[in-house]
Design a protein around this motif. Structure first.
Motif, PDB file in Angstrom:
ATOM      1  N   GLN A 125      83.458  19.593  62.155  1.00  0.00           N
ATOM      2  CA  GLN A 125      82.231  20.180  61.618  1.00  0.00           C
ATOM      3  C   GLN A 125      82.508  21.544  60.984  1.00  0.00           C
ATOM      4  O   GLN A 125      81.977  21.869  59.909  1.00  0.00           O
ATOM      5  CB  GLN A 125      81.189  20.302  62.724  1.00  0.00           C
ATOM      6  CG  GLN A 125      80.671  18.963  63.230  1.00  0.00           C
ATOM      7  CD  GLN A 125      79.904  19.075  64.542  1.00  0.00           C
ATOM      8  OE1 GLN A 125      79.722  20.172  65.083  1.00  0.00           O
ATOM      9  NE2 GLN A 125      79.467  17.943  65.077  1.00  0.00           N
ATOM     10  N   ASP A 126      83.357  22.340  61.650  1.00  0.00           N
ATOM     11  CA  ASP A 126      83.740  23.644  61.104  1.00  0.00           C
ATOM     12  C   ASP A 126      84.465  23.489  59.769  1.00  0.00           C
ATOM     13  O   ASP A 126      84.233  24.254  58.828  1.00  0.00           O
ATOM     14  CB  ASP A 126      84.637  24.400  62.089  1.00  0.00           C
ATOM     15  CG  ASP A 126      83.876  24.943  63.292  1.00  0.00           C
ATOM     16  OD1 ASP A 126      82.631  24.921  63.266  1.00  0.00           O
ATOM     17  OD2 ASP A 126      84.540  25.384  64.255  1.00  0.00           O
ATOM     18  N   LEU A 127      85.339  22.493  59.689  1.00  0.00           N
ATOM     19  CA  LEU A 127      86.044  22.242  58.434  1.00  0.00           C
ATOM     20  C   LEU A 127      85.058  21.843  57.341  1.00  0.00           C
ATOM     21  O   LEU A 127      85.169  22.286  56.195  1.00  0.00           O
ATOM     22  CB  LEU A 127      87.095  21.151  58.628  1.00  0.00           C
ATOM     23  CG  LEU A 127      88.328  21.532  59.443  1.00  0.00           C
ATOM     24  CD1 LEU A 127      89.161  20.295  59.769  1.00  0.00           C
ATOM     25  CD2 LEU A 127      89.186  22.551  58.696  1.00  0.00           C
ATOM     26  N   GLY A 128      84.088  21.000  57.693  1.00  0.00           N
ATOM     27  CA  GLY A 128      83.094  20.591  56.719  1.00  0.00           C
ATOM     28  C   GLY A 128      82.308  21.761  56.159  1.00  0.00           C
ATOM     29  O   GLY A 128      81.975  21.792  54.967  1.00  0.00           O
ATOM     30  N   LYS A 129      82.016  22.747  57.010  1.00  0.00           N
ATOM     31  CA  LYS A 129      81.263  23.924  56.583  1.00  0.00           C
ATOM     32  C   LYS A 129      82.122  24.895  55.774  1.00  0.00           C
ATOM     33  O   LYS A 129      81.610  25.602  54.899  1.00  0.00           O
ATOM     34  CB  LYS A 129      80.695  24.651  57.803  1.00  0.00           C
ATOM     35  CG  LYS A 129      79.655  23.869  58.572  1.00  0.00           C
ATOM     36  CD  LYS A 129      79.294  24.591  59.863  1.00  0.00           C
ATOM     37  CE  LYS A 129      78.346  23.752  60.727  1.00  0.00           C
ATOM     38  NZ  LYS A 129      78.109  24.406  62.042  1.00  0.00           N
ATOM     39  N   ASN A 130      83.424  24.958  56.062  1.00  0.00           N
ATOM     40  CA  ASN A 130      84.269  26.012  55.509  1.00  0.00           C
ATOM     41  C   ASN A 130      85.111  25.590  54.311  1.00  0.00           C
ATOM     42  O   ASN A 130      85.424  26.433  53.462  1.00  0.00           O
ATOM     43  CB  ASN A 130      85.191  26.568  56.593  1.00  0.00           C
ATOM     44  CG  ASN A 130      84.487  27.535  57.525  1.00  0.00           C
ATOM     45  OD1 ASN A 130      84.447  28.725  57.282  1.00  0.00           O
ATOM     46  ND2 ASN A 130      83.890  27.000  58.579  1.00  0.00           N
ATOM     47  N   LEU A 131      85.511  24.335  54.239  1.00  0.00           N
ATOM     48  CA  LEU A 131      86.350  23.927  53.108  1.00  0.00           C
ATOM     49  C   LEU A 131      85.549  23.961  51.824  1.00  0.00           C
ATOM     50  O   LEU A 131      84.447  23.401  51.750  1.00  0.00           O
ATOM     51  CB  LEU A 131      86.898  22.504  53.319  1.00  0.00           C
ATOM     52  CG  LEU A 131      88.279  22.390  53.971  1.00  0.00           C
ATOM     53  CD1 LEU A 131      88.197  22.758  55.450  1.00  0.00           C
ATOM     54  CD2 LEU A 131      88.838  20.982  53.814  1.00  0.00           C
ATOM     55  N   LYS A 132      86.082  24.625  50.826  1.00  0.00           N
ATOM     56  CA  LYS A 132      85.453  24.589  49.514  1.00  0.00           C
ATOM     57  C   LYS A 132      85.804  23.254  48.854  1.00  0.00           C
ATOM     58  O   LYS A 132      86.759  22.572  49.257  1.00  0.00           O
ATOM     59  CB  LYS A 132      85.951  25.751  48.659  1.00  0.00           C
ATOM     60  CG  LYS A 132      87.456  25.762  48.416  1.00  0.00           C
ATOM     61  CD  LYS A 132      87.883  27.020  47.686  1.00  0.00           C
ATOM     62  CE  LYS A 132      89.396  27.017  47.453  1.00  0.00           C
ATOM     63  NZ  LYS A 132      89.856  28.251  46.796  1.00  0.00           N
ATOM     64  N   ASN A 133      85.023  22.878  47.862  1.00  0.00           N
ATOM     65  CA  ASN A 133      85.290  21.624  47.164  1.00  0.00           C
ATOM     66  C   ASN A 133      86.692  21.624  46.578  1.00  0.00           C
ATOM     67  O   ASN A 133      87.097  22.580  45.909  1.00  0.00           O
ATOM     68  CB  ASN A 133      84.267  21.411  46.049  1.00  0.00           C
ATOM     69  CG  ASN A 133      82.881  21.110  46.584  1.00  0.00           C
ATOM     70  OD1 ASN A 133      82.722  20.779  47.759  1.00  0.00           O
ATOM     71  ND2 ASN A 133      81.869  21.236  45.749  1.00  0.00           N
ATOM     72  N   GLY A 134      87.446  20.554  46.864  1.00  0.00           N
ATOM     73  CA  GLY A 134      88.810  20.447  46.369  1.00  0.00           C
ATOM     74  C   GLY A 134      89.856  20.980  47.319  1.00  0.00           C
ATOM     75  O   GLY A 134      91.054  20.747  47.111  1.00  0.00           O
ATOM     76  N   ALA A 135      89.428  21.678  48.388  1.00  0.00           N
ATOM     77  CA  ALA A 135      90.389  22.199  49.359  1.00  0.00           C
ATOM     78  C   ALA A 135      90.967  21.050  50.181  1.00  0.00           C
ATOM     79  O   ALA A 135      90.337  20.009  50.368  1.00  0.00           O
ATOM     80  CB  ALA A 135      89.737  23.227  50.272  1.00  0.00           C
TER      81      ALA A 135
END
Length: 199
Positions: free
Chosen positions: A119-129
């Motif tokens: 969930q943290d990754l979903g919130k923090n990764l920018k598009n394309g990361a």
């Protein structure tokens, strides 16, 4: 202090590096490592990928160990002292990272913590990361080797919340966060290197 040493890190750092090198190529990327452990991976990758900035992170009790490795290399300017991150306890560092990397963490943390990490990754990764993960997995609910089955038993004897995770379940949970699987690489010693991308 005597520097901590992980034989597993020494064995797997070169195969992991080969995958990371192909992902990164000549790009200048900011990378966050989730669960830097002893710091051996961080040091090796930063030394061999001078075009990146490698940010370490881990539980507070592991910070001194990580620093004991990276502080010996004072001329290495592309590796940063650890940030504090614990899934479910502290927020994931929210800097502008291009790639998130983690190795051998999912089978150590509880699966509830793993869900929070996703969930943290979903919130923090920018598009394309990208999110690159190294470690063992079960496929279709089955162990891929006798050694992985024995390793899973060893983990559960240490702590009931530990254990090898299911590939399909992990991919499904990450996809719900908008993070899709790009590649599944076979690695030595019955491990995998999974590459995901935020849509």
């Amino acid at each position: 202090m005597t520097k901590p040493y992980s034989a597993a890190c020494e064995r797997n750092k070169k195969p992991i590096f080969e995958i990371l090198k192909e992902l990164i190529k000549d790009q200048h990327l900011n990378i966050l490592e989730i669960g830097s452990g002893t710091g051996q991976h961080a040091l090796y990758f930063a030394e061999n990928l001078p075009n990146i900035t490698w940010q370490t992170s881990d539980l507070l009790e592991n910070h001194q160990a990580i620093k004991s490795w990276i502080n010996d290399q004072e001329d290495l300017v592309n590796i940063l002292s650890p940030l504090h991150y614990q899934a479910g306890q502290t927020p994931l560092p929210a800097e502008d990272y291009d790639l998130y990397f983690s190795a051998n963490t999912l089978h150590i943390m509880s699966f509830d913590q793993a869900k929070v990490l996703f969930q943290d990754l979903g919130k923090n990764l920018k598009n394309g990361a990208l999110f690159a993960y190294y470690g063992p997995f079960n496929y279709q609910g089955r162990f891929t080797s006798k050694s992985n089955e024995e390793f899973d038993q060893f983990l559960k004897m240490k702590a009931p919340h530990m254990g090898i995770r299911d590939f399909e379940e992990v991919c499904e949970l990450l996809l719900k966060e908008g993070i899709e699987l790009l590649a599944d690489h076979e690695m030595p010693a019955n491990n995998r290197m999974l590459i995901f991308k935020k849509k």
